[in-house]
Design a protein around this motif. Structure first.
Motif, mmCIF file in Angstrom:
data_model
loop_
_atom_site.group_PDB
_atom_site.id
_atom_site.type_symbol
_atom_site.label_atom_id
_atom_site.label_comp_id
_atom_site.label_asym_id
_atom_site.label_seq_id
_atom_site.Cartn_x
_atom_site.Cartn_y
_atom_site.Cartn_z
ATOM 1 N N ALA A 1 -1.059 -1.150 5.868
ATOM 2 C CA ALA A 1 -2.249 -0.737 5.402
ATOM 3 C C ALA A 1 -2.582 -1.612 4.229
ATOM 4 O O ALA A 1 -3.629 -1.201 3.647
ATOM 5 C CB ALA A 1 -2.210 0.726 5.026
ATOM 6 N N SER A 2 -1.880 -2.867 4.168
ATOM 7 C CA SER A 2 -2.246 -3.751 2.812
ATOM 8 C C SER A 2 -3.418 -4.469 3.271
ATOM 9 O O SER A 2 -4.088 -4.286 4.326
ATOM 10 C CB SER A 2 -1.306 -4.515 2.747
ATOM 11 O OG SER A 2 -0.784 -5.350 3.775
ATOM 12 N N ASP B 1 -7.827 2.547 4.326
ATOM 13 C CA ASP B 1 -6.985 1.767 3.258
ATOM 14 C C ASP B 1 -6.697 0.457 3.584
ATOM 15 O O ASP B 1 -6.393 0.101 4.885
ATOM 16 C CB ASP B 1 -5.818 2.499 2.987
ATOM 17 C CG ASP B 1 -5.035 2.090 1.754
ATOM 18 O OD1 ASP B 1 -5.547 2.268 0.690
ATOM 19 O OD2 ASP B 1 -3.959 1.548 2.062
ATOM 20 N N GLY B 2 -6.732 -0.571 2.657
ATOM 21 C CA GLY B 2 -6.417 -2.081 2.787
ATOM 22 C C GLY B 2 -7.610 -2.684 3.643
ATOM 23 O O GLY B 2 -7.516 -3.763 3.776
ATOM 24 N N SER C 1 0.860 -1.105 0.110
ATOM 25 C CA SER C 1 -0.185 0.048 -0.105
ATOM 26 C C SER C 1 0.744 1.183 0.003
ATOM 27 O O SER C 1 2.014 1.168 0.663
ATOM 28 C CB SER C 1 -0.921 -0.083 1.265
ATOM 29 O OG SER C 1 -1.458 1.287 1.280
ATOM 30 N N GLN C 2 0.544 2.237 -0.421
ATOM 31 C CA GLN C 2 0.847 3.550 -0.502
ATOM 32 C C GLN C 2 1.453 3.930 0.893
ATOM 33 O O GLN C 2 2.072 4.980 1.299
ATOM 34 C CB GLN C 2 0.272 4.475 -1.243
ATOM 35 C CG GLN C 2 -1.307 5.020 -0.761
ATOM 36 C CD GLN C 2 -1.840 6.069 -1.774
ATOM 37 O OE1 GLN C 2 -1.127 7.187 -2.208
ATOM 38 N NE2 GLN C 2 -3.063 5.843 -1.672
ATOM 39 N N ASP D 1 -10.985 -3.310 -0.786
ATOM 40 C CA ASP D 1 -9.849 -3.922 -1.386
ATOM 41 C C ASP D 1 -10.235 -5.368 -1.906
ATOM 42 O O ASP D 1 -9.374 -5.935 -2.526
ATOM 43 C CB ASP D 1 -8.539 -3.969 -0.527
ATOM 44 C CG ASP D 1 -7.808 -2.707 -0.596
ATOM 45 O OD1 ASP D 1 -8.498 -1.605 -1.037
ATOM 46 O OD2 ASP D 1 -6.451 -2.493 -0.339
#
Length: 264
Positions: free
Chosen positions: A185-186, A219-220, A179-180, A224
């Motif tokens: 945060a994946s 995020d993640g 993840s960025q 996703d």
């Protein structure tokens, strides 16, 4: 004249080995005698006693994990003939030979068939997959009441043993999907998402429902998921993971509306 004893049955075992986390993997082939009712774990345990390859070379015993032998702990999960599953419930008589054993994918290899599942447990912490006992609620004198219908639905998710099979089969989970915002945060994966559904349905766990939903709205999280449904196909406990993900989709939508229009 005494009758001749029947020949011992054998099976060819192809094992993907790796001496350490940073070394290159390689394959070794073994021909192992098979006892009646043997599973993959018992076969590997027998192999430790006489670890000689098919060409007669004595090698180090194969490293693997096991514990309960009852498909409860999830420690022995590995790739068996290309499918992630617990080795203790994989009976040799039901497997197509030669039997190919590989470490569970998506997780770093420690050695041979042993992997590091730290990412799975980190994501369980990330979504707060536990019930808090301390709080303004009474949990000391009697357990909260749960209807038989709720209990039956929740029980399906409580059987998760954190084996990682669903994560290994998920095309969205893995170190390659960085993840960025960093690896923490994946994508959390299907097992932690199902535990969010379970904890939020608990009479005491529901007090932290919004916090868990916010964790999978980040995020993640839930967005996703690619809906490949591989997770539900390989789950050894037949946990309705995609049902949980669908329910969480509705819950996160409601939570988003509450955040937008609720009291501040």
């Amino acid at each position: 004249m005494p009758s001749e004893s029947p020949a011992c049955e054998t099976v060819e075992l192809q094992i993907r080995r790796q001496d350490g986390p940073t070394t290159k993997p390689y394959w070794q082939t073994f021909v192992c005698p098979v006892r009646p009712g043997a599973n993959v774990v018992s076969l590997l345990m027998d192999l430790r006693e006489h670890c000689v390859t098919q060409d007669g070379t004595r090698v180090d015993p194969v490293a693997f994990e096991h514990n309960c032998m009852e498909e409860v702990c999830g420690a022995c999960a590995m790739l068996i003939n290309g499918s992630p599953r617990p080795a203790c419930s994989a009976l040799i008589a039901e497997l197509e030979a030669p039997i190919r054993l590989e470490p569970l994918p998506k997780f770093p290899v420690v050695r041979d068939l042993m992997v590091d599942r730290a990412a799975l447990f980190a994501h369980l912490k990330r979504v707060k997959a536990w019930i808090k006992l301390d709080g303004p609620w009474d949990v000391h004198e009697r357990a909260p009441r749960v209807s038989p219908k709720e209990w039956q639905a929740n029980y399906l998710y409580s059987r998760c043993m954190s084996c990682g099979c669903c994560m290994a089969a998920c095309p969205q989970f893995g170190p390659q999907f960085g993840s960025q915002f960093g690896p923490e945060a994946s994508f959390v994966g299907p097992a932690p998402l199902a535990q969010v559904r379970l904890m939020n349905a608990h009479p005491t766990g529901r007090y932290d429902k919004a916090e868990r939903l916010h964790a999978i709205m980040a995020d993640g999280g839930l967005s996703d998921c690619g809906n490949a449904q591989n997770c539900v196909r390989v789950c050894p406990k037949a946990i309705p993971l995609t049902t949980a993900i669908g329910e969480l989709g509705r819950e996160t939508t409601l939570q988003a509306f509450k955040d937008l229009f609720g009291p501040h």
